[in-house]
Enzyme design. Structure first.
Site, PDB file in Angstrom:
ATOM      1  N   HIS A 123      -6.231  13.631  11.552  1.00  6.42           N
ATOM      2  CA  HIS A 123      -6.896  14.351  10.282  1.00  6.42           C
ATOM      3  C   HIS A 123      -8.514  13.819  10.339  1.00  6.42           C
ATOM      4  O   HIS A 123      -9.474  14.548   9.735  1.00  6.42           O
ATOM      5  CB  HIS A 123      -6.397  13.910   9.096  1.00  6.42           C
ATOM      6  CG  HIS A 123      -4.911  14.670   8.507  1.00  6.42           C
ATOM      7  ND1 HIS A 123      -3.928  13.894   8.076  1.00  6.42           N
ATOM      8  CD2 HIS A 123      -4.566  15.884   9.225  1.00  6.42           C
ATOM      9  CE1 HIS A 123      -2.930  14.785   8.328  1.00  6.42           C
ATOM     10  NE2 HIS A 123      -3.251  15.842   8.559  1.00  6.42           N
ATOM     11  N   HIS A 149       9.681  -0.928 -18.315  1.00 10.97           N
ATOM     12  CA  HIS A 149       9.610  -0.201 -16.941  1.00 10.97           C
ATOM     13  C   HIS A 149      10.645   0.895 -16.947  1.00 10.97           C
ATOM     14  O   HIS A 149      11.634   1.131 -17.502  1.00 10.97           O
ATOM     15  CB  HIS A 149      10.338  -1.437 -16.198  1.00 10.97           C
ATOM     16  CG  HIS A 149       9.964  -1.248 -14.834  1.00 10.97           C
ATOM     17  ND1 HIS A 149       8.871  -0.953 -14.003  1.00 10.97           N
ATOM     18  CD2 HIS A 149      11.084  -1.070 -13.720  1.00 10.97           C
ATOM     19  CE1 HIS A 149       9.090  -0.971 -12.696  1.00 10.97           C
ATOM     20  NE2 HIS A 149      10.544  -0.881 -12.613  1.00 10.97           N
ATOM     21  N   CYS A 203       4.873   2.833 -13.004  1.00 10.58           N
ATOM     22  CA  CYS A 203       6.245   3.265 -12.912  1.00 10.58           C
ATOM     23  C   CYS A 203       6.758   4.398 -13.319  1.00 10.58           C
ATOM     24  O   CYS A 203       7.536   5.193 -12.951  1.00 10.58           O
ATOM     25  CB  CYS A 203       7.262   2.208 -13.277  1.00 10.58           C
ATOM     26  SG  CYS A 203       6.985   1.583 -14.888  1.00 10.58           S
TER      27      CYS A 203
END
Length: 796
Positions: A55, A749, A310
């Site tokens: 790329h 979490h 998360c």
């Protein structure tokens, strides 16, 4: 021959405001850790891979920028001991890149097709600046696990009572019990009270909070967190937030405490939040204590935690496991989109994440970690860092642009809207179409039995979870600690029954002028390919919304939703007349009982009326939840205004509702947003994004909608008529879930469990995606009971 480009006028060091993409390619997840390294353009500082995809070369061909800096990084071998070393705030700050990696650099000119001496021309200053510049990943690492803590009016305007010497360190104890740890000093009066058990580390009986309830003293500091450099945990009970105190040294000296002599003896709130976020490590083991075996391959790639990210990783894993998102964004044989700034292009970043998660290219054990001979540890993968996508999602958003933990369901809704609003090339479809369906609402006057139907497009449902506490067994020998509540399990069917059940609303009938009210019920008119369900398990505890661990039983077997299909207007039902919507202001009458309850709690009448109107005028609890969610709205104290429709009424413009519908915004939310913003479409879109929990306005407030609803039960907007499928049976099966652990959706979490085919195994199994760790799940039945977001796939 010397390269002529090293003296180019366009060659200059990056400014502090410029982004330098020197860790991973902007179009894939190949990085400086790969054998070929990463080529950083020395003109615009785009990062491009130089392996098989190359790329970097593609960027040079489109930009005509010849010089690149190749960076290769090799991880210093780390030996993994048993048990795994815990992450700590101090460890993150202390370990530098030089401690972890060996880095080599070289400069190449594409036009000259030769390597270039790094000491020639302008290169030394430019190369040095590139290597020292911050990147997205570096910024995330610096801010990881940190909260944005600010002073408040209570710390800035603190008035202390008469000074006296306070017993501290080993001499002090709680004024209401004998605890000597987890002590919080009231900065106003000097009282010592123990903290809450979940925050203390050493336990606690919440006597600091009790003191606040008795005295209204708001600000307290945790004695064990004091350090000589002035760091400390300061909590404002009035704001219910962690705060800073610019005058902490003076405020402590008032009570005879010299902060320069203090020694930190207890964990800070941030350090305990880190431990809370990492507690899922314990669920990465089997019942006999062995670590779960990692899974590698296509579709089994984890995502790094960028610092309280998360919630993003869990939602992305679930979305890209769906066929609609995979088909839209995963094109391994096609070149990347043509974008002048790939890192700033949503299409490019979504395709980059799709390739990273689904290709298996990056799903292999971390070879930089070597287990010791006596260790049973199995290396997991490094995981991918979706920093560029996170930046794009959060750009301009008050919450998602921060490093704080966020609500995964709010992110899902916001991301679906971003995807819908983004351009979709020809021969491709908006993948959010898989989520869309039509809900049909039926209103019937209790007095004259006339009805009105309206259809609205949605892409999710949020179901209430009934709360039934189990009886507590009181143990006379127990401590002062309050026992944790336990709840009776409920079934998904019970939640859906409540969601689709009939309820009474207080409205004046425009046909018979009765004030007896209406019955209201919403059922499915069509069903989506993917049904996203949010389980609402919240209750107000001490005026704070608190998550409750109410088990919702959801099986693995397919089930049908046929019973929740709307039958539409029936023969013999008389529709409400078209002129029924002539004066909405006159037909809204606040639920008097609910209004009195809210006013008795101390809420102003204007806020109460606005909350009842926004929540369907049903009950005080629902309105109170709305009030807590909208306390910070700038117009919260503005009088309730319900614009009348009709030719001269200036009601909600149907064309503007359709414009917002084309952006993926449901008609109820569009109507509510347009009303709240005076009909300004741009402001209305911002309002929708800043009020993701607001279900919108289901009332009939514009002539076009009123005429459509009155004429036929099957009439809907053109968009709604295309959403979903009405074929029966409507059979669904649980496909994935987002689970949350913690007392608040803004802390704790998130992880994802996804049903997948595991290599070399027959049939499907549940797979746990815990940030970068991907393992076969063992406790999914328990996790399903407490999931926060469910994704049900329709079976053909």
């Amino acid at each position: 021959m010397a390269c002529k480009h090293v003296h180019s006028a366009e060659l200059r060091a990056p400014t502090p405001a410029q982004s330098v993409y020197r860790e991973d390619c902007t179009q894939c997840f190949d990085s400086i850790d790969d054998p070929t390294g990463l080529n950083v353009c020395l003109y615009c500082f785009n990062g491009g891979c130089c392996s098989d995809r190359n790329h970097a070369r593609l960027h040079q061909q489109t930009s005509k920028h010849p010089l690149v800096l190749n960076i290769k990084r090799t991880r210093k071998r780390a030996k993994r001991d048993e048990p795994p070393q815990k992450i700590s705030k101090l460890a993150i700050a202390a370990e530098t890149e030089e401690d972890r990696y060996d880095t080599t650099t070289s400069v190449r000119c594409y036009e000259c097709d030769a390597d270039v001496d790094k000491s020639s021309g302008k290169l030394p200053a430019v190369v040095d600046a590139v290597l020292k510049a911050n990147t997205f990943a570096r910024q995330a690492e610096v801010q990881a696990w940190e909260q944005e803590i600010t002073p408040c009016e209570h710390t800035l305007c603190l008035k202390q009572e008469s000074a006296r010497q306070i017993e501290s360190q080993d001499l002090g104890h709680c004024s209401m019990c004998e605890l000597k740890e987890n002590l919080w000093l009231c900065l106003q009066c000097g009282n010592l009270g123990c903290g809450r058990n979940q925050f203390g580390g050493f336990g606690g009986n919440s006597h600091g909070l009790k003191h606040t309830e008795l005295t209204s003293h708001a600000v307290a500091v945790k004695l064990g967190s004091l350090t000589p450099d002035g760091a400390a945990d300061i909590y404002c009970y009035a704001c219910n937030e962690e705060r800073t105190d610019p005058e902490l040294v003076a405020h402590l000296a008032h009570w005879g405490i010299n902060i320069a002599e203090r020694e930190k003896t207890e964990k800070s709130l941030t350090e305990m939040q880190i431990e809370q976020n990492l507690k899922w490590e314990f669920s990465m083991t089997t019942q006999d204590g062995k670590e779960l075996k990692p899974i590698f391959g296509e579709g089994f790639t984890g995502l790094k935690n960028l610092g309280n990210s998360c919630y993003l990783a869990s939602v992305l894993q679930c979305l890209f496991s769906l066929p609609a998102f995979a088909a839209r964004y995963y094109h391994p044989k096609e070149p990347p989109p043509s974008a002048q700034l790939p890192a700033e292009d949503l299409e490019t970043q979504l395709r980059k994440v799709a390739d990273g998660i689904l290709s298996g290219r990056y799903s292999y054990p971390d070879t930089d970690v070597v287990a010791s001979e006596d260790s049973a540890y199995i290396p997991h993968q490094k995981g991918l860092a979706p920093a560029m996508l996170k930046h794009l999602i959060g750009r301009g958003h008050e919450e998602f642009s921060t490093m704080r933990q966020q609500d995964a369901f709010e992110l899902l809704l916001y991301l679906l809207k971003l995807v819908t609003r983004s351009p979709h090339p020809s021969l491709t479809q908006d993948p959010v179409n898989a989520f869309r369906f039509v809900m049909e609402q039926r209103l019937q006057c209790i007095s004259c039995n006339r009805v009105r139907y309206r259809s609205d497009e949605q892409d999710n449902i949020s179901i209430p979870v009934p709360v039934r506490r189990k009886l507590r067994v009181i143990n006379s020998d127990s401590s002062d600690e309050k026992p944790k509540d336990e709840f009776e399990p409920v079934t998904l069917k019970e939640c859906l029954d409540i969601f689709t059940g009939a309820e009474e609303v207080e409205l004046t009938c425009p046909a018979c002028n009765s004030k007896a009210g209406f019955t209201k019920r919403s059922l499915f008119k069509t069903f989506p390919d993917v049904l996203a369900v949010n389980a609402r398990r919240f209750e107000l505890v001490n005026w704070v919304p608190t998550k409750l661990d109410v088990p919702v039983v959801v099986g693995d077997d397919p089930f049908t939703l046929d019973a929740y299909m709307s039958s539409g207007q029936q023969d013999g039902e008389d529709p409400l007349p078209e002129e029924a919507a002539a004066d909405p202001a006159s037909r809204f009458s606040p639920n008097q009982a609910a209004l009195e309850q809210l006013e008795a709690m101390g809420f102003p009448r204007v806020r109460c009326e606005k909350a009842l109107h926004a929540t369907g005028n049903t009950d005080a609890d629902t309105a109170m939840n709305w009030l807590f969610a909208h306390m910070e709205d700038p117009d919260i104290d503005a009088p309730l205004q319900i614009t009348a429709s009709g030719s001269g009424g200036g009601g909600v413009d149907a064309e503007r509702v359709e414009m917002m519908a084309a952006m993926g915004i449901g008609a109820p939310q569009a109507r509510k947003a347009l009303k709240e913003t005076g009909g300004d479409v741009n402001r209305a879109v911002d309002w929708v994004f800043s009020h993701p929990d607001d279900q919108g306005d289901f009332e009939d407030d514009d002539d076009a909608a009123a005429a459509a609803a009155a004429s036929s039960s099957t009439t809907a907007t053109e968009g709604a008529s295309r959403a979903g499928n009405s074929d029966l049976p409507a059979k669904f099966r649980l496909q994935s879930i987002v689970c949350h652990k913690g007392a608040s959706i803004h802390a704790g979490h998130y992880v994802a469990f996804i049903r997948k085919h595991i290599p070399d195994e027959s049939g499907e199994a549940w797979v746990l995606f815990n940030d970068e760790k991907v393992v076969k799940a063992v406790d999914v039945e328990e996790m399903k009971k407490f999931a926060y977001v469910y994704f049900f796939g329709r079976m053909q």
